[in-house]
Design a protein around this motif. Sequence first.
Motif, mmCIF file in Angstrom:
data_model
loop_
_atom_site.group_PDB
_atom_site.id
_atom_site.type_symbol
_atom_site.label_atom_id
_atom_site.label_comp_id
_atom_site.label_asym_id
_atom_site.label_seq_id
_atom_site.Cartn_x
_atom_site.Cartn_y
_atom_site.Cartn_z
ATOM 1 N N HIS A 76 28.900 61.750 15.306
ATOM 2 C CA HIS A 76 30.044 61.326 15.609
ATOM 3 C C HIS A 76 30.441 59.857 16.185
ATOM 4 C CE1 HIS A 76 34.812 61.287 16.289
ATOM 5 N NE2 HIS A 76 34.386 61.810 18.501
ATOM 6 N N ALA A 77 29.198 60.167 17.425
ATOM 7 C CA ALA A 77 28.770 59.213 19.043
ATOM 8 C C ALA A 77 29.089 57.669 18.541
ATOM 9 C CB ALA A 77 27.934 59.864 19.825
ATOM 10 N N LEU A 78 27.672 58.291 16.660
ATOM 11 C CA LEU A 78 27.530 57.535 16.302
ATOM 12 C C LEU A 78 28.563 56.226 15.560
ATOM 13 C CD1 LEU A 78 24.244 57.921 13.934
ATOM 14 C CD2 LEU A 78 24.627 55.887 15.668
ATOM 15 N N ASN A 79 29.503 57.238 15.260
ATOM 16 C CA ASN A 79 30.895 55.976 14.905
ATOM 17 C C ASN A 79 31.849 55.869 15.617
ATOM 18 O OD1 ASN A 79 29.633 55.784 11.853
ATOM 19 N ND2 ASN A 79 29.989 57.755 11.999
ATOM 20 N N CYS A 80 32.352 56.421 16.278
ATOM 21 C CA CYS A 80 33.665 56.463 17.635
ATOM 22 C C CYS A 80 32.915 55.568 18.940
ATOM 23 C CB CYS A 80 33.553 58.116 17.891
ATOM 24 S SG CYS A 80 34.853 58.209 19.396
ATOM 25 N N VAL A 81 33.712 54.230 19.517
ATOM 26 C CA VAL A 81 33.304 53.450 19.958
ATOM 27 C C VAL A 81 33.605 54.158 21.159
ATOM 28 C CG1 VAL A 81 34.383 51.280 21.377
ATOM 29 C CG2 VAL A 81 33.888 51.711 19.074
ATOM 30 N N ILE A 82 34.193 55.424 21.575
ATOM 31 C CA ILE A 82 35.418 55.572 22.702
ATOM 32 C C ILE A 82 33.516 56.954 23.324
ATOM 33 C CG2 ILE A 82 36.567 57.061 24.423
ATOM 34 C CD1 ILE A 82 38.737 56.173 22.184
#
Lengths: 196, 215
Positions: free
Chosen positions: B35-41
Amino acid sequence: MMNDTNRSTRKAADSDELALLARVSSGDRKAFADLYRRFHPRLYGYLLRMLPNIVMVDEALDDVMLVVWKDARKFRGRSSVSTWIFGIAYHKALSSMRAERRYQGPLDRVTDEASLPVSVAPDDNLLSTALSRLSFDHRQVVELTYFGGYSYREIAEIANCPVNTVKTRMFHAKRRLRVLLPKLATPSTEKKHDLP
Amino acid sequence: MTSPEQLTHESALGLLPWLVNGSLSGNEASATRKHALNCVICRRELESLELFQEQFSLASETVNTPAPDMRNINRRIDELIAQRNSWRDTFVRMKEFARSPWRLAFVAQSVALLVLAGMLFVPNPPEAEFTTLSNPTAAAPADFVRVVFSPDLDERALFELLNEYGLTVISGPTERGVYTLSSDATLGALDHEQLVESLQSRTEILFAQPIASDR
């Protein structure tokens, strides 16, 4: 981050501690001394960051280990020995704080100067000072996560609360730390994160 | 177990501190990382938390932990063991003492005597007050008379006789056939005696006697 080697090291440590506790439950003083020495640095560091003076830290540490000696037979193995002992330490620290009328409650409240943990000396680093400004419950979630390396489930067991409460406390603690430590809140853009 | 598809942004954000400390389970860790790979926040949050983790690691190294001093805890454990042993000794002594039946009998007797002696000093309970649920006029039986009629007397004849004397049945007959009758309340004491004598003289009445009065 905890890699596979760390995990297997921790698993081995857990089984060592379990064996020691089993011997303690049958009244083995030498096993108790081994367990005491093994947990002393971790408990000391934890209590030092949770309690406002050295006397309270020393007293709480001995109180925790005395409970371990007395209640070793009651340990049912539902959690790791470390989680069990830190659960005792959490409640001892909490009751010590309450006895001192310095418990700030679970909400995101700022602590007063008198209740600053021992680890905060004038020349101490910014991080410890910021930590000391968190409430008891928020501080202990941060402490157990970043210093202790515990999972949120283990922290929930230690603090005897639901896992969502742990996550909420962490959320509030992070929010407050961001205000207190703006430098850490905005990482350098030059730093490249090594995501897989 | 969490699959990457199930993890919402909020869940992933909430798990980041434990992704950083490496305590997440395999599935949770890979889902959060994905998820973190695709989520800037989440990616920014992760970087910030890793900085925190570095600082915490440095801070934990600076803590001067004194060498463990077990003198105090050992003293407390010794006290605990001594206390436990003293209880055990007392119990063993009591058990030894109780082995002899004579000693046991002596103790039981002494206890019984003590209990009895103690009862001497227990104050008597206050006298209870009792009330009756019967007709209050029954407490003043001056005009009452107890009568046993002949078994040959039928009901009709009995009531005629009662009417003749102005008597009323208050209670009865009992198992032995006794009736309690009330005479006219206006009769004087002398008239009442005469009434009883008259009843005694009747052949249909086997027994007639006024109820003793305390008036």
